[in-house]
Write a protein that holds these residues in place. Structure first.
Motif, PDB file in Angstrom:
ATOM      1  N   UNK A  24       6.910  12.538  11.374  1.00  0.00           N
ATOM      2  CA  UNK A  24       7.663  13.092   9.838  1.00  0.00           C
ATOM      3  C   UNK A  24       5.449  13.257  10.175  1.00  0.00           C
ATOM      4  N   UNK A  25       5.565  13.901   8.657  1.00  0.00           N
ATOM      5  CA  UNK A  25       3.719  14.241   8.305  1.00  0.00           C
ATOM      6  C   UNK A  25       3.488  12.545   7.781  1.00  0.00           C
ATOM      7  N   UNK A  26       2.472  12.582   8.243  1.00  0.00           N
ATOM      8  CA  UNK A  26       1.966  11.172   7.146  1.00  0.00           C
ATOM      9  C   UNK A  26       0.604  10.906   6.546  1.00  0.00           C
ATOM     10  N   UNK A  27      -0.278  10.694   5.898  1.00  0.00           N
ATOM     11  CA  UNK A  27      -1.197  10.332   5.057  1.00  0.00           C
ATOM     12  C   UNK A  27      -1.588   9.059   4.196  1.00  0.00           C
ATOM     13  N   UNK A  28      -2.776   8.225   4.734  1.00  0.00           N
ATOM     14  CA  UNK A  28      -2.915   7.226   4.208  1.00  0.00           C
ATOM     15  C   UNK A  28      -3.366   7.676   2.706  1.00  0.00           C
ATOM     16  N   UNK A  29      -3.376   6.383   1.970  1.00  0.00           N
ATOM     17  CA  UNK A  29      -3.308   6.346   0.246  1.00  0.00           C
ATOM     18  C   UNK A  29      -5.107   6.533   0.168  1.00  0.00           C
ATOM     19  N   UNK A  30      -5.253   7.977  -0.478  1.00  0.00           N
ATOM     20  CA  UNK A  30      -7.241   7.934  -0.591  1.00  0.00           C
ATOM     21  C   UNK A  30      -8.032   6.872  -0.627  1.00  0.00           C
ATOM     22  N   UNK A  49       1.829  12.741  -4.386  1.00  0.00           N
ATOM     23  CA  UNK A  49       3.495  11.634  -3.879  1.00  0.00           C
ATOM     24  C   UNK A  49       4.506  12.322  -4.272  1.00  0.00           C
ATOM     25  N   UNK A  50       4.630  13.170  -6.004  1.00  0.00           N
ATOM     26  CA  UNK A  50       5.897  12.746  -6.318  1.00  0.00           C
ATOM     27  C   UNK A  50       6.674  14.314  -6.158  1.00  0.00           C
ATOM     28  N   UNK A  96       0.749  -1.120  -0.428  1.00  0.00           N
ATOM     29  CA  UNK A  96      -0.164   0.188   0.210  1.00  0.00           C
ATOM     30  C   UNK A  96       0.619   1.358   0.037  1.00  0.00           C
ATOM     31  N   UNK A  97       0.236   2.077  -0.852  1.00  0.00           N
ATOM     32  CA  UNK A  97       0.929   3.917  -0.362  1.00  0.00           C
ATOM     33  C   UNK A  97       0.785   4.289   0.789  1.00  0.00           C
ATOM     34  N   UNK A  98       1.846   5.232   1.080  1.00  0.00           N
ATOM     35  CA  UNK A  98       2.036   6.189   2.237  1.00  0.00           C
ATOM     36  C   UNK A  98       2.294   7.220   2.470  1.00  0.00           C
ATOM     37  N   UNK A  99       2.155   8.466   2.223  1.00  0.00           N
ATOM     38  CA  UNK A  99       2.540  10.054   2.530  1.00  0.00           C
ATOM     39  C   UNK A  99       3.455   9.874   2.942  1.00  0.00           C
ATOM     40  N   UNK A 100       4.514  10.249   3.086  1.00  0.00           N
ATOM     41  CA  UNK A 100       5.615  10.593   4.426  1.00  0.00           C
ATOM     42  C   UNK A 100       6.038  11.868   4.120  1.00  0.00           C
ATOM     43  N   UNK A 101       6.182  13.148   4.352  1.00  0.00           N
ATOM     44  CA  UNK A 101       6.384  14.460   4.141  1.00  0.00           C
ATOM     45  C   UNK A 101       6.112  14.471   2.585  1.00  0.00           C
ATOM     46  N   UNK A 102       4.751  14.296   2.583  1.00  0.00           N
ATOM     47  CA  UNK A 102       4.822  13.927   0.910  1.00  0.00           C
ATOM     48  C   UNK A 102       5.224  13.403   0.106  1.00  0.00           C
ATOM     49  N   UNK A 103       6.115  12.259   0.373  1.00  0.00           N
ATOM     50  CA  UNK A 103       6.437  11.314  -0.621  1.00  0.00           C
ATOM     51  C   UNK A 103       5.560  10.116  -0.127  1.00  0.00           C
ATOM     52  N   UNK A 104       5.413   9.542  -1.490  1.00  0.00           N
ATOM     53  CA  UNK A 104       4.883   8.416  -1.254  1.00  0.00           C
ATOM     54  C   UNK A 104       5.338   7.513  -1.364  1.00  0.00           C
ATOM     55  N   UNK A 105       5.354   6.683  -0.511  1.00  0.00           N
ATOM     56  CA  UNK A 105       6.509   5.591  -0.296  1.00  0.00           C
ATOM     57  C   UNK A 105       5.514   4.156   0.269  1.00  0.00           C
ATOM     58  N   UNK A 106       5.820   2.838  -0.350  1.00  0.00           N
ATOM     59  CA  UNK A 106       5.259   1.441  -0.759  1.00  0.00           C
ATOM     60  C   UNK A 106       5.583   1.072   0.913  1.00  0.00           C
ATOM     61  N   UNK A 107       4.545   0.820   1.475  1.00  0.00           N
ATOM     62  CA  UNK A 107       4.780  -0.365   2.644  1.00  0.00           C
ATOM     63  C   UNK A 107       5.685  -1.660   2.524  1.00  0.00           C
ATOM     64  N   UNK A 108       6.953  -2.186   3.124  1.00  0.00           N
ATOM     65  CA  UNK A 108       7.400  -2.929   2.513  1.00  0.00           C
ATOM     66  C   UNK A 108       7.511  -4.202   3.385  1.00  0.00           C
ATOM     67  N   UNK A 151       3.192  20.918   0.689  1.00  0.00           N
ATOM     68  CA  UNK A 151       4.958  21.119   1.796  1.00  0.00           C
ATOM     69  C   UNK A 151       4.761  20.090   2.393  1.00  0.00           C
ATOM     70  N   UNK A 152       5.539  19.433   2.812  1.00  0.00           N
ATOM     71  CA  UNK A 152       5.584  18.312   3.453  1.00  0.00           C
ATOM     72  C   UNK A 152       3.955  17.193   3.494  1.00  0.00           C
ATOM     73  N   UNK A 153       3.072  17.076   2.305  1.00  0.00           N
ATOM     74  CA  UNK A 153       2.836  16.173   2.154  1.00  0.00           C
ATOM     75  C   UNK A 153       0.675  17.146   3.048  1.00  0.00           C
TER      76      UNK A 153
END
Length: 210
Positions: A82-88, A101-102, A40-52, A145-147
């Motif tokens: 850090x700021x976070x947001x789960x994918x919508x 998140x790019x 799944x994707x999570x934004x960390x400081x606005x960066x789209x990262x994948x849960x590994x 800015x930072x997500x």
């Protein structure tokens, strides 16, 4: 896809260098990642990262070298917030603006001004890493800015400024920013598409912008 409405703050529990890449283990507030899945994707400081990997409230992310060079994720250390947001999800309310998140670049804090209950933060927008985002930024336009989806409250030739209300400061890391800190910047995709289209049409017609 993300909405730019930061859902809260999380703590970097561990960082490991893996070749040219980096592995982050982040500890989230209890229960906020219930139902999360690997991949799944999570934004960390606005960066789209994948849960590994995941264990209870701890999620692991592998970050490639390109992302580390372009964003402030490369600067993160154990204990950082850090700021976070789960994918919508389909049907979610978009309270901010659509974000991918790019990250285009990072910008540095040049001034922090507190006026009564609000905080005004200015960022330099000089060219970074061969990237110049300035042509996509304008007064009262959207910026990530930072997500966080924010409105530009003032802008100059080499800076932009945002004004933050107490609720935004409570939910995000912006209340801890100081001069020199770097923040991830994502431009509004609709603005980029419009600017790029207009520039292409003008170029085809032989009109060169200054």
């Amino acid at each position: 896809m993300f909405t730019g409405i930061v859902q809260g703050k999380a703590t970097v529990k561990l960082t490991n260098q893996v070749g040219r890449n980096k592995r982050l283990v982040i500890d989230f507030p209890t229960g906020v990642m219930l139902g999360q899945q690997l991949g799944a994707s999570v934004a960390i400081n606005g960066v789209c990262l994948t849960v590994s990997d995941m264990t209870h409230d701890e999620l692991t992310f592998d970050v490639i070298d390109t992302t580390l060079a372009l964003t402030n994720v490369g600067l993160l250390q154990t204990g950082d917030i850090v700021n976070f947001e789960r994918a919508a999800r389909m049907g979610d309310e978009v309270g901010g603006h659509i974000m991918s998140g790019h990250i285009m670049t990072s910008v540095a804090v040049s001034r922090v001004e507190k006026v009564e209950d609000s905080v005004h933060i200015r960022f330099t927008t000089d060219r970074q890493n061969e990237v110049d985002a300035r042509r996509y930024l304008f007064d009262k336009g959207y910026v990530g800015l930072n997500g966080a989806s924010l409105t530009i409250s003032a802008i100059g030739d080499d800076w932009l400024e945002v004004s933050l209300i107490p609720e935004t400061l409570r939910l995000t890391t912006f209340d801890k920013l100081t001069v020199g800190d770097r923040v991830n910047l994502e431009i509004d995709a609709h603005t980029q598409a419009t600017v790029d289209t207009v520039e292409r049409i003008l170029k085809q017609r032989g009109i060169v912008l200054p």
